[in-house]
Motif scaffolding. Structure first.
Motif, PDB file in Angstrom:
ATOM      1  N   GLU A   9      -5.015   7.047   2.687  1.00  0.00           N
ATOM      2  CA  GLU A   9      -6.028   7.910   2.672  1.00  0.00           C
ATOM      3  C   GLU A   9      -7.412   7.576   2.465  1.00  0.00           C
ATOM      4  O   GLU A   9      -8.263   7.845   3.018  1.00  0.00           O
ATOM      5  CB  GLU A   9      -5.618   9.023   1.451  1.00  0.00           C
ATOM      6  CG  GLU A   9      -4.602   9.920   1.849  1.00  0.00           C
ATOM      7  CD  GLU A   9      -4.080  10.857   0.822  1.00  0.00           C
ATOM      8  OE1 GLU A   9      -4.736  10.485  -0.445  1.00  0.00           O
ATOM      9  OE2 GLU A   9      -3.133  11.633   1.025  1.00  0.00           O
ATOM     10  N   ALA A  10      -7.535   6.436   1.570  1.00  0.00           N
ATOM     11  CA  ALA A  10      -8.963   5.901   1.486  1.00  0.00           C
ATOM     12  C   ALA A  10      -9.303   5.088   2.414  1.00  0.00           C
ATOM     13  O   ALA A  10     -10.542   5.136   3.056  1.00  0.00           O
ATOM     14  CB  ALA A  10      -8.753   4.949   0.262  1.00  0.00           C
ATOM     15  N   ALA A  11      -8.380   4.363   3.284  1.00  0.00           N
ATOM     16  CA  ALA A  11      -8.671   3.986   4.550  1.00  0.00           C
ATOM     17  C   ALA A  11      -9.182   4.768   5.551  1.00  0.00           C
ATOM     18  O   ALA A  11     -10.101   4.288   6.284  1.00  0.00           O
ATOM     19  CB  ALA A  11      -7.669   2.694   5.035  1.00  0.00           C
ATOM     20  N   ILE A  12      -8.460   5.704   5.753  1.00  0.00           N
ATOM     21  CA  ILE A  12      -8.695   6.820   6.641  1.00  0.00           C
ATOM     22  C   ILE A  12     -10.287   7.369   6.463  1.00  0.00           C
ATOM     23  O   ILE A  12     -10.903   7.396   7.571  1.00  0.00           O
ATOM     24  CB  ILE A  12      -7.827   7.850   6.966  1.00  0.00           C
ATOM     25  CG1 ILE A  12      -6.285   7.279   7.490  1.00  0.00           C
ATOM     26  CG2 ILE A  12      -8.278   9.050   7.732  1.00  0.00           C
ATOM     27  CD1 ILE A  12      -5.290   8.137   7.343  1.00  0.00           C
ATOM     28  N   ALA A  13     -10.549   7.687   5.392  1.00  0.00           N
ATOM     29  CA  ALA A  13     -11.669   8.340   4.926  1.00  0.00           C
ATOM     30  C   ALA A  13     -12.821   7.225   5.037  1.00  0.00           C
ATOM     31  O   ALA A  13     -14.009   7.538   5.695  1.00  0.00           O
ATOM     32  CB  ALA A  13     -11.585   8.797   3.424  1.00  0.00           C
ATOM     33  N   ALA A  14     -12.645   5.861   4.790  1.00  0.00           N
ATOM     34  CA  ALA A  14     -13.622   4.971   4.984  1.00  0.00           C
ATOM     35  C   ALA A  14     -13.693   4.791   6.395  1.00  0.00           C
ATOM     36  O   ALA A  14     -15.094   4.587   6.993  1.00  0.00           O
ATOM     37  CB  ALA A  14     -13.224   3.644   4.399  1.00  0.00           C
ATOM     38  N   ALA A  15     -12.863   4.797   7.352  1.00  0.00           N
ATOM     39  CA  ALA A  15     -13.068   4.578   8.630  1.00  0.00           C
ATOM     40  C   ALA A  15     -13.702   5.712   9.359  1.00  0.00           C
ATOM     41  O   ALA A  15     -14.635   5.600  10.005  1.00  0.00           O
ATOM     42  CB  ALA A  15     -11.707   4.637   9.559  1.00  0.00           C
ATOM     43  N   GLY A  18       0.837  -1.172   0.162  1.00  0.00           N
ATOM     44  CA  GLY A  18      -0.101  -0.170   0.192  1.00  0.00           C
ATOM     45  C   GLY A  18       0.939   1.325  -0.088  1.00  0.00           C
ATOM     46  O   GLY A  18       1.828   1.260   0.588  1.00  0.00           O
ATOM     47  N   GLY A  19       0.382   2.537  -0.525  1.00  0.00           N
ATOM     48  CA  GLY A  19       0.894   3.325  -0.384  1.00  0.00           C
ATOM     49  C   GLY A  19       0.097   4.636   0.011  1.00  0.00           C
ATOM     50  O   GLY A  19      -0.972   4.513   0.889  1.00  0.00           O
ATOM     51  N   THR A  20       0.017   6.005  -0.331  1.00  0.00           N
ATOM     52  CA  THR A  20      -0.452   6.989   0.479  1.00  0.00           C
ATOM     53  C   THR A  20      -2.048   7.189  -0.144  1.00  0.00           C
ATOM     54  O   THR A  20      -2.886   7.073   0.672  1.00  0.00           O
ATOM     55  CB  THR A  20       0.087   8.181  -0.273  1.00  0.00           C
ATOM     56  OG1 THR A  20       1.299   8.419   0.040  1.00  0.00           O
ATOM     57  CG2 THR A  20      -0.661   9.487   0.195  1.00  0.00           C
ATOM     58  N   TRP A  21      -2.450   6.547  -1.379  1.00  0.00           N
ATOM     59  CA  TRP A  21      -3.792   6.478  -1.964  1.00  0.00           C
ATOM     60  C   TRP A  21      -4.378   5.469  -0.962  1.00  0.00           C
ATOM     61  O   TRP A  21      -5.576   5.816  -0.384  1.00  0.00           O
ATOM     62  CB  TRP A  21      -3.673   5.942  -3.537  1.00  0.00           C
ATOM     63  CG  TRP A  21      -5.103   5.949  -3.831  1.00  0.00           C
ATOM     64  CD1 TRP A  21      -6.050   6.811  -4.220  1.00  0.00           C
ATOM     65  CD2 TRP A  21      -5.979   4.884  -3.696  1.00  0.00           C
ATOM     66  NE1 TRP A  21      -7.272   6.347  -4.601  1.00  0.00           N
ATOM     67  CE2 TRP A  21      -7.307   4.875  -4.247  1.00  0.00           C
ATOM     68  CE3 TRP A  21      -5.608   3.316  -3.276  1.00  0.00           C
ATOM     69  CZ2 TRP A  21      -8.482   4.169  -4.260  1.00  0.00           C
ATOM     70  CZ3 TRP A  21      -6.930   2.484  -3.366  1.00  0.00           C
ATOM     71  CH2 TRP A  21      -8.257   2.967  -3.983  1.00  0.00           C
ATOM     72  N   GLN A  22      -3.977   4.344  -0.864  1.00  0.00           N
ATOM     73  CA  GLN A  22      -4.832   3.276   0.135  1.00  0.00           C
ATOM     74  C   GLN A  22      -4.872   3.655   1.759  1.00  0.00           C
ATOM     75  O   GLN A  22      -5.901   3.616   2.215  1.00  0.00           O
ATOM     76  CB  GLN A  22      -3.847   1.751  -0.045  1.00  0.00           C
ATOM     77  CG  GLN A  22      -3.934   1.181  -1.030  1.00  0.00           C
ATOM     78  CD  GLN A  22      -2.892   1.432  -2.232  1.00  0.00           C
ATOM     79  OE1 GLN A  22      -2.186   2.663  -2.056  1.00  0.00           O
ATOM     80  NE2 GLN A  22      -2.915   0.986  -3.167  1.00  0.00           N
TER      81      GLN A  22
END
Length: 87
Positions: free
Chosen positions: A40-46, A34-38
Motif C-alpha cells: 500500500e505504501a509503494a502504491i501510494a508513493a507511485a 513485504g506485506g500489505t503495508w509495504q
C-alpha cells in the motif's frame, strides 16, 4: 547480499527472509519480506509521483531513466564477470 524495499525515497524493511540459490542450495542473502503495508505504501508513493510531478507526463524521462538503469546493470554484470579481484 541483502535487499530492502525502496519506498518513497527511503529503504524500508529488515532483510529477514532467506534467498537461496536454486542450483546448489547456497544462501545468496536475505530480503525484506513485504506485506500489505509495504504494498500500500509503494502504491501510494507511485501514485503521488505519477500525479504530482512531470514523471507521469514525460515518457522520454521515464525512457531515459530505464535506459540508464539497464546500462548500469549491464556494466555491473560485465565487471563482476570479467574483473579479477585485486589484492
Amino acid at each position: 547480499m541483502n535487499a530492502q524495499h525502496w519506498i518513497a525515497g527511503a529503504w524500508t524493511g529488515e532483510p529477514s527472509a532467506d534467498s537461496v540459490n536454486p542450483a546448489d542450495g547456497t544462501l545468496i542473502g536475505q530480503f525484506a519480506d513485504g506485506g500489505t503495508w509495504q504494498a500500500e505504501a509503494a502504491i501510494a508513493a507511485a501514485r503521488h509521483v505519477f500525479e504530482r510531478t512531470t514523471w507521469g507526463q514525460d515518457a522520454r524521462l521515464r525512457q531515459d531513466v530505464l535506459l540508464v538503469q539497464h546500462l548500469v546493470n549491464r556494466f555491473n554484470n560485465y565487471r563482476a564477470a570479467n574483473m579479477a579481484p585485486v589484492g
